[in-house]
Design a protein around this motif. Structure first.
Motif, PDB file in Angstrom:
ATOM      1  N   GLY A  26       5.309 -11.955   7.250  1.00  0.00           N
ATOM      2  CA  GLY A  26       4.259 -11.293   8.009  1.00  0.00           C
ATOM      3  C   GLY A  26       4.598  -9.891   8.477  1.00  0.00           C
ATOM      4  N   SER A  27       5.840  -9.477   8.307  1.00  0.00           N
ATOM      5  CA  SER A  27       6.247  -8.142   8.751  1.00  0.00           C
ATOM      6  C   SER A  27       5.894  -7.110   7.687  1.00  0.00           C
ATOM      7  CB  SER A  27       7.747  -8.116   9.036  1.00  0.00           C
ATOM      8  OG  SER A  27       8.486  -8.322   7.840  1.00  0.00           O
ATOM      9  N   SER A  28       5.898  -5.851   8.090  1.00  0.00           N
ATOM     10  CA  SER A  28       5.700  -4.757   7.144  1.00  0.00           C
ATOM     11  C   SER A  28       6.864  -3.791   7.248  1.00  0.00           C
ATOM     12  CB  SER A  28       4.377  -4.031   7.421  1.00  0.00           C
ATOM     13  OG  SER A  28       4.403  -3.423   8.694  1.00  0.00           O
ATOM     14  N   CYS A  29       7.122  -3.063   6.177  1.00  0.00           N
ATOM     15  CA  CYS A  29       8.257  -2.143   6.148  1.00  0.00           C
ATOM     16  C   CYS A  29       8.028  -1.097   5.079  1.00  0.00           C
ATOM     17  CB  CYS A  29       9.554  -2.913   5.872  1.00  0.00           C
ATOM     18  SG  CYS A  29       9.500  -3.829   4.322  1.00  0.00           S
ATOM     19  N   VAL A  30       8.794  -0.026   5.164  1.00  0.00           N
ATOM     20  CA  VAL A  30       8.794   1.010   4.137  1.00  0.00           C
ATOM     21  C   VAL A  30       9.974   0.746   3.221  1.00  0.00           C
ATOM     22  CG1 VAL A  30       8.924   3.482   3.656  1.00  0.00           C
ATOM     23  CG2 VAL A  30       7.798   2.670   5.750  1.00  0.00           C
ATOM     24  N   GLU A  31       9.715   0.638   1.910  1.00  0.00           N
ATOM     25  CA  GLU A  31      10.810   0.316   0.992  1.00  0.00           C
ATOM     26  C   GLU A  31      11.359   1.547   0.290  1.00  0.00           C
ATOM     27  OE1 GLU A  31      11.087   0.393  -2.459  1.00  0.00           O
ATOM     28  OE2 GLU A  31       9.044   0.583  -3.194  1.00  0.00           O
ATOM     29  N   PHE A  32      12.679   1.569   0.187  1.00  0.00           N
ATOM     30  CA  PHE A  32      13.417   2.562  -0.589  1.00  0.00           C
ATOM     31  C   PHE A  32      14.306   1.826  -1.588  1.00  0.00           C
ATOM     32  CE2 PHE A  32      12.114   5.178   2.944  1.00  0.00           C
ATOM     33  CZ  PHE A  32      11.973   6.447   2.405  1.00  0.00           C
ATOM     34  N   ILE A  33      13.714   0.848  -2.292  1.00  0.00           N
ATOM     35  CA  ILE A  33      14.453  -0.003  -3.225  1.00  0.00           C
ATOM     36  C   ILE A  33      13.989   0.175  -4.665  1.00  0.00           C
ATOM     37  CG2 ILE A  33      14.951  -2.399  -3.877  1.00  0.00           C
ATOM     38  CD1 ILE A  33      14.815  -3.159  -0.946  1.00  0.00           C
ATOM     39  N   SER A  34      12.693   0.300  -4.876  1.00  0.00           N
ATOM     40  CA  SER A  34      12.115   0.272  -6.214  1.00  0.00           C
ATOM     41  C   SER A  34      12.645   1.393  -7.098  1.00  0.00           C
ATOM     42  CB  SER A  34      10.590   0.379  -6.118  1.00  0.00           C
ATOM     43  OG  SER A  34      10.019   0.535  -7.401  1.00  0.00           O
ATOM     44  N   CYS A  35      12.885   1.053  -8.367  1.00  0.00           N
ATOM     45  CA  CYS A  35      13.298   2.032  -9.370  1.00  0.00           C
ATOM     46  C   CYS A  35      12.101   2.706 -10.042  1.00  0.00           C
ATOM     47  CB  CYS A  35      14.174   1.367 -10.432  1.00  0.00           C
ATOM     48  SG  CYS A  35      15.773   0.794  -9.825  1.00  0.00           S
ATOM     49  N   SER A  36      10.892   2.447  -9.546  1.00  0.00           N
ATOM     50  CA  SER A  36       9.708   3.129 -10.068  1.00  0.00           C
ATOM     51  C   SER A  36       9.602   4.468  -9.351  1.00  0.00           C
ATOM     52  CB  SER A  36       8.454   2.288  -9.840  1.00  0.00           C
ATOM     53  OG  SER A  36       7.322   2.927 -10.393  1.00  0.00           O
ATOM     54  N   TYR A  37      10.387   5.432  -9.815  1.00  0.00           N
ATOM     55  CA  TYR A  37      10.599   6.670  -9.079  1.00  0.00           C
ATOM     56  C   TYR A  37       9.374   7.584  -9.025  1.00  0.00           C
ATOM     57  CZ  TYR A  37      15.335   5.057 -10.035  1.00  0.00           C
ATOM     58  OH  TYR A  37      16.473   4.288 -10.140  1.00  0.00           O
ATOM     59  N   LEU A  38       8.384   7.343  -9.893  1.00  0.00           N
ATOM     60  CA  LEU A  38       7.178   8.169  -9.885  1.00  0.00           C
ATOM     61  C   LEU A  38       5.970   7.433  -9.321  1.00  0.00           C
ATOM     62  CD1 LEU A  38       7.456   9.978 -13.358  1.00  0.00           C
ATOM     63  CD2 LEU A  38       8.292  10.737 -11.123  1.00  0.00           C
ATOM     64  N   GLY A  39       6.112   6.155  -9.000  1.00  0.00           N
ATOM     65  CA  GLY A  39       5.003   5.387  -8.445  1.00  0.00           C
ATOM     66  C   GLY A  39       3.936   5.023  -9.459  1.00  0.00           C
ATOM     67  N   GLU A  71       0.869  -1.167   0.000  1.00  0.00           N
ATOM     68  CA  GLU A  71       0.000   0.000   0.000  1.00  0.00           C
ATOM     69  C   GLU A  71       0.906   1.216   0.000  1.00  0.00           C
ATOM     70  OE1 GLU A  71      -3.577   2.145   2.559  1.00  0.00           O
ATOM     71  OE2 GLU A  71      -2.934   0.099   3.039  1.00  0.00           O
ATOM     72  N   GLY A  72       0.961   1.911  -1.137  1.00  0.00           N
ATOM     73  CA  GLY A  72       1.933   2.978  -1.271  1.00  0.00           C
ATOM     74  C   GLY A  72       3.336   2.399  -1.204  1.00  0.00           C
ATOM     75  N   LYS A  73       4.126   2.912  -0.297  1.00  0.00           N
ATOM     76  CA  LYS A  73       5.497   2.416  -0.134  1.00  0.00           C
ATOM     77  C   LYS A  73       5.635   1.457   1.048  1.00  0.00           C
ATOM     78  CE  LYS A  73       7.966   4.011  -3.481  1.00  0.00           C
ATOM     79  NZ  LYS A  73       8.757   3.093  -4.333  1.00  0.00           N
ATOM     80  N   ILE A  74       4.524   1.048   1.623  1.00  0.00           N
ATOM     81  CA  ILE A  74       4.555   0.088   2.734  1.00  0.00           C
ATOM     82  C   ILE A  74       4.298  -1.308   2.182  1.00  0.00           C
ATOM     83  CG2 ILE A  74       3.542  -0.601   4.931  1.00  0.00           C
ATOM     84  CD1 ILE A  74       2.783   2.318   5.377  1.00  0.00           C
ATOM     85  N   LEU A  75       5.248  -2.207   2.415  1.00  0.00           N
ATOM     86  CA  LEU A  75       5.144  -3.586   1.933  1.00  0.00           C
ATOM     87  C   LEU A  75       4.761  -4.522   3.063  1.00  0.00           C
ATOM     88  CD1 LEU A  75       8.442  -3.885  -0.181  1.00  0.00           C
ATOM     89  CD2 LEU A  75       6.211  -2.982  -0.896  1.00  0.00           C
ATOM     90  N   THR A  76       3.980  -5.529   2.716  1.00  0.00           N
ATOM     91  CA  THR A  76       3.784  -6.679   3.604  1.00  0.00           C
ATOM     92  C   THR A  76       4.604  -7.825   3.025  1.00  0.00           C
ATOM     93  OG1 THR A  76       1.554  -5.993   4.217  1.00  0.00           O
ATOM     94  CG2 THR A  76       2.142  -8.306   4.585  1.00  0.00           C
ATOM     95  N   LEU A  77       5.497  -8.375   3.853  1.00  0.00           N
ATOM     96  CA  LEU A  77       6.414  -9.402   3.396  1.00  0.00           C
ATOM     97  C   LEU A  77       5.906 -10.791   3.751  1.00  0.00           C
ATOM     98  CD1 LEU A  77       9.792  -7.693   4.355  1.00  0.00           C
ATOM     99  CD2 LEU A  77       8.520  -7.545   2.200  1.00  0.00           C
ATOM    100  N   ALA A  78       6.520 -11.792   3.130  1.00  0.00           N
ATOM    101  CA  ALA A  78       6.082 -13.173   3.313  1.00  0.00           C
ATOM    102  C   ALA A  78       6.204 -13.635   4.767  1.00  0.00           C
ATOM    103  CB  ALA A  78       6.890 -14.095   2.402  1.00  0.00           C
TER     104      ALA A  78
END
Length: 421
Positions: A55-68, A46-53
């Protein structure tokens, strides 16, 4: 990303670059994988918040999709409708059949690039593989050569070009050059003139971790030398320029010089998938379609992604792209202002920043601290950086919130072992 090993000259021992890389590569990346610091498995976002396998969630600063754009409703709806009409893919080369979206996409990209000829490939790497041999052969319509070519490969050129040195050497000698040293580049061009060969300089526009190059100046230098400039601007596409044409095209004055070829990506800030090549207006694209191996023998981009590309191109030709670019650079400036110690690419018009560490352990420890704080960045080691060192690569997006930007900067400032860029 740029490969250090691929840039190195072949040593006297005769070892190939893969053997050299294997010998110099430590277990830092595999250890980072084992420690849960990379290779994240994403369940949802959801936006830049990921749910990982796990079960944790995090904010990612990895994606090269710079405009979303990859999650934009227009792209998602276009992909869904195309899948319902045609299916996942047509499983054929474009010479046999292709979805209607391919022609639409190339026409829209031509509009973005001021009427230039644009041909779409399944990736930027395949664009290189299809175009460079044809250019090197001297048979490419509108791109004549005198004698053979001499490939001048910038030391920071992307690995997808570096790895083709064996292919390129079938058409001419390959030399490593440093385009930041203009005097040395001029000497290389003078040698090409003396040897009566055509220079072809291969560079990145916006490097994944190597800053920006003055492509307008380089194009003029190559034109004066009777040569060609080949630009991979995969990371520069969409983030700047009129209609999101990218850093290189903007730097060229939104026109393509006759001696300049521009490769771009649809898989990063553009929001979709694939790659493309921008050539002189009026270029007969049937030549590429009949001679470029990836087009003759490979399949086209999957149908839903082609439709998403069309929707993305339409957004690029609307005012929406300007608002997204503005949001991206607002976030980048905010981040630079909050970080206390200068990072790699700081203050440059690039959405990637690098936090450098003197040892692999220090970099891994920092990535671990980021993970505990709920952030994921990309830890990189040799061959992306020098042997024994580490870097945390941070990709900033238009859709990061101000709070997320501030929190990342705070986390970086808290790292005790970071070195100055």
């Amino acid at each position: 990303m740029t490969s250090v090993t691929l840039n190195a000259a072949r040593p006297a021992s005769g070892d190939d670059w893969m053997t050299i890389r294997q010998q110099r590569t430590s277990n830092a990346l595999s250890q980072a994988h084992d420690d849960g610091l990379t290779s994240f498995e994403v369940v949802s976002r959801e936006g830049k918040i990921l749910t990982l396998a796990d079960g944790s969630s995090c904010v990612e600063f990895i994606s090269c999709s710079y405009l979303g754009l990859e999650a934009h409703p227009a792209l998602v709806d276009a992909a869904r409708q195309a899948m319902e009409r045609i299916g996942i893919h047509l499983s054929a080369s474009r010479g046999a059949m292709s979805p209607v979206y391919l022609r639409q996409l190339e026409n829209l990209l031509s509009d973005i690039y001021a009427g230039a000829s644009v041909t779409v490939f399944t990736s930027t790497s395949n664009a290189h593989l299809g175009v460079l041999p044809l250019l090197g052969s001297g048979k490419m319509t509108g791109y004549p050569t005198r004698g053979s070519v001499r490939w001048l490969v910038d030391r920071t050129a992307h690995a997808s070009m570096q790895v083709l040195r064996g292919v390129m050497s079938q058409f001419g000698a390959v030399q490593r050059v440093d385009t930041h040293d203009i005097d040395a580049l001029r000497r290389h061009l003078a040698e090409c003139a003396s040897d009566q060969v055509t220079p072809v300089l291969l560079v990145d526009g916006v490097g994944s971790m190597s800053g920006l190059l003055p492509v307008l100046e380089l194009s003029a230098l190559l034109e004066a030398a009777g040569g060609y400039l080949y630009i991979d601007d995969a990371h520069g596409i969409s983030i700047t320029g009129r209609h999101g044409a990218g850093y290189a095209f903007e730097n060229l004055g939104h026109r393509l010089p006759p001696n300049t070829l521009l490769a771009g990506s649809l898989s990063k800030a553009f929001g979709g998938a694939g790659g493309f090549i921008v050539l002189n207006a009026g270029y007969d694209t049937t030549q590429l379609r009949s001679l470029a191996n990836p087009l003759v023998f490979g399949h086209t981009i999957s149908v839903p992604l082609q439709a998403a590309n069309v929707a993305a191109a339409q957004l690029h030709l609307s005012s929406d792209i300007t608002a997204l670019q503005r949001a991206l650079w607002t976030n980048v400036r905010r981040f630079d202002q909050k970080v206390e110690q200068q990072m790699l690419n700081a203050s440059l018009q690039a959405p990637i920043r690098g936090a450098l560490f003197a040892t692999e352990k220090q970099g891994s420890d920092a990535a671990r601290a980021f993970r505990r704080a709920g952030f994921i960045v990309f830890p990189v080691f040799y061959p992306i950086v020098e042997t024994g060192k580490a870097m945390l690569r941070c990709a900033i997006s238009a859709v990061h919130t101000g709070e997320q930007i501030d929190s990342l900067a705070h986390q970086i400032n808290a790292q005790p072992n970071r070195t100055e860029a």
